[in-house]
Design an enzyme around this catalytic site. Sequence first.
Site, PDB file in Angstrom:
ATOM      1  N   HIS A  98       0.664  -1.509  -0.070  1.00 10.78           N
ATOM      2  CA  HIS A  98       0.137   0.175   0.020  1.00 10.78           C
ATOM      3  C   HIS A  98       1.565   1.149  -0.015  1.00 10.78           C
ATOM      4  O   HIS A  98       1.048   2.333  -0.482  1.00 10.78           O
ATOM      5  CB  HIS A  98      -1.034  -0.031   0.726  1.00 10.78           C
ATOM      6  CG  HIS A  98      -2.086   1.007   1.295  1.00 10.78           C
ATOM      7  ND1 HIS A  98      -1.778   1.692   2.728  1.00 10.78           N
ATOM      8  CD2 HIS A  98      -2.434   1.799   0.448  1.00 10.78           C
ATOM      9  CE1 HIS A  98      -2.689   2.892   2.422  1.00 10.78           C
ATOM     10  NE2 HIS A  98      -3.302   2.824   0.478  1.00 10.78           N
ATOM     11  N   PRO A 116       0.017  -2.668  10.377  1.00 13.12           N
ATOM     12  CA  PRO A 116      -0.760  -1.838  10.989  1.00 13.12           C
ATOM     13  C   PRO A 116      -0.617   0.129  10.804  1.00 13.12           C
ATOM     14  O   PRO A 116      -1.964   0.741  11.141  1.00 13.12           O
ATOM     15  CB  PRO A 116      -0.103  -1.705  11.932  1.00 13.12           C
ATOM     16  CG  PRO A 116       1.450  -1.876  12.043  1.00 13.12           C
ATOM     17  CD  PRO A 116       0.767  -2.844  10.850  1.00 13.12           C
ATOM     18  N   CYS A 117      -0.296  -0.343   9.091  1.00  9.72           N
ATOM     19  CA  CYS A 117      -0.421   1.133   9.402  1.00  9.72           C
ATOM     20  C   CYS A 117      -2.161   1.754   8.366  1.00  9.72           C
ATOM     21  O   CYS A 117      -2.490   2.807   8.857  1.00  9.72           O
ATOM     22  CB  CYS A 117       0.139   2.108   7.912  1.00  9.72           C
ATOM     23  SG  CYS A 117       2.294   1.950   8.821  1.00  9.72           S
ATOM     24  N   HIS A 118      -2.372   0.994   7.885  1.00 10.49           N
ATOM     25  CA  HIS A 118      -4.166   0.907   7.277  1.00 10.49           C
ATOM     26  C   HIS A 118      -4.416  -0.466   7.119  1.00 10.49           C
ATOM     27  O   HIS A 118      -5.788   0.139   7.325  1.00 10.49           O
ATOM     28  CB  HIS A 118      -4.073   1.878   5.774  1.00 10.49           C
ATOM     29  CG  HIS A 118      -3.285   2.921   5.665  1.00 10.49           C
ATOM     30  ND1 HIS A 118      -1.667   2.986   5.690  1.00 10.49           N
ATOM     31  CD2 HIS A 118      -2.924   4.274   6.161  1.00 10.49           C
ATOM     32  CE1 HIS A 118      -1.166   3.744   5.661  1.00 10.49           C
ATOM     33  NE2 HIS A 118      -2.058   4.846   5.826  1.00 10.49           N
ATOM     34  N   GLY A 119      -3.382  -0.967   8.688  1.00 10.96           N
ATOM     35  CA  GLY A 119      -5.150  -1.875   7.662  1.00 10.96           C
ATOM     36  C   GLY A 119      -4.450  -3.437   6.813  1.00 10.96           C
ATOM     37  O   GLY A 119      -6.141  -3.979   6.593  1.00 10.96           O
TER      38      GLY A 119
END
Length: 153
Positions: A98, A116-119
């Site tokens: 991403h 963990p940044c945007h799932g």
Amino acid sequence: MARDPTSTPSRREHKRAPTPPPRHRRDAIDATPPPRHPQRNRNTQVKWRGKPVFIRHRTPDEIASSEAVSLDELRDPETDASRVESSEWLVVMGICTHLGCVPIANAGDYGGWFCPCHGSHYDVSGRIRKGPAPLNLEIPPYKFTGDANLLVG
Ligand code: FES
């Protein structure tokens, strides 16, 4: 009798410079996992060209579940077999497709990696299964140079 230093070298003295050692591939790294008692479901992280590379020793269940996934379920359809040299070992770049965060191993809804940044959720084949990442984790160039020796790059 002393030799005139300005004269041309004799045949014996006119040797080639020693051959340099074979040029090592500076961008390749030996990423050999622990050889004797490799622990299944073990993740190792190494760096190649300054970027993380994940090496995962997969369990038979992980291999079977990865192979059983239908391509219809995948956003970036790739068979598990096309992503591995040896089904026990998965080698992927540790960079979320991403926006480039480093995903966390053994996490997420599919047991592979979770970013963990945007799932984004990746499975144990490094394939994107859920979240905003568009592509599977990239496979770096690598090869096995022995039974349990791995060279990345
Ligand atoms: Fe991984 Fe956005 S960078 S989900």
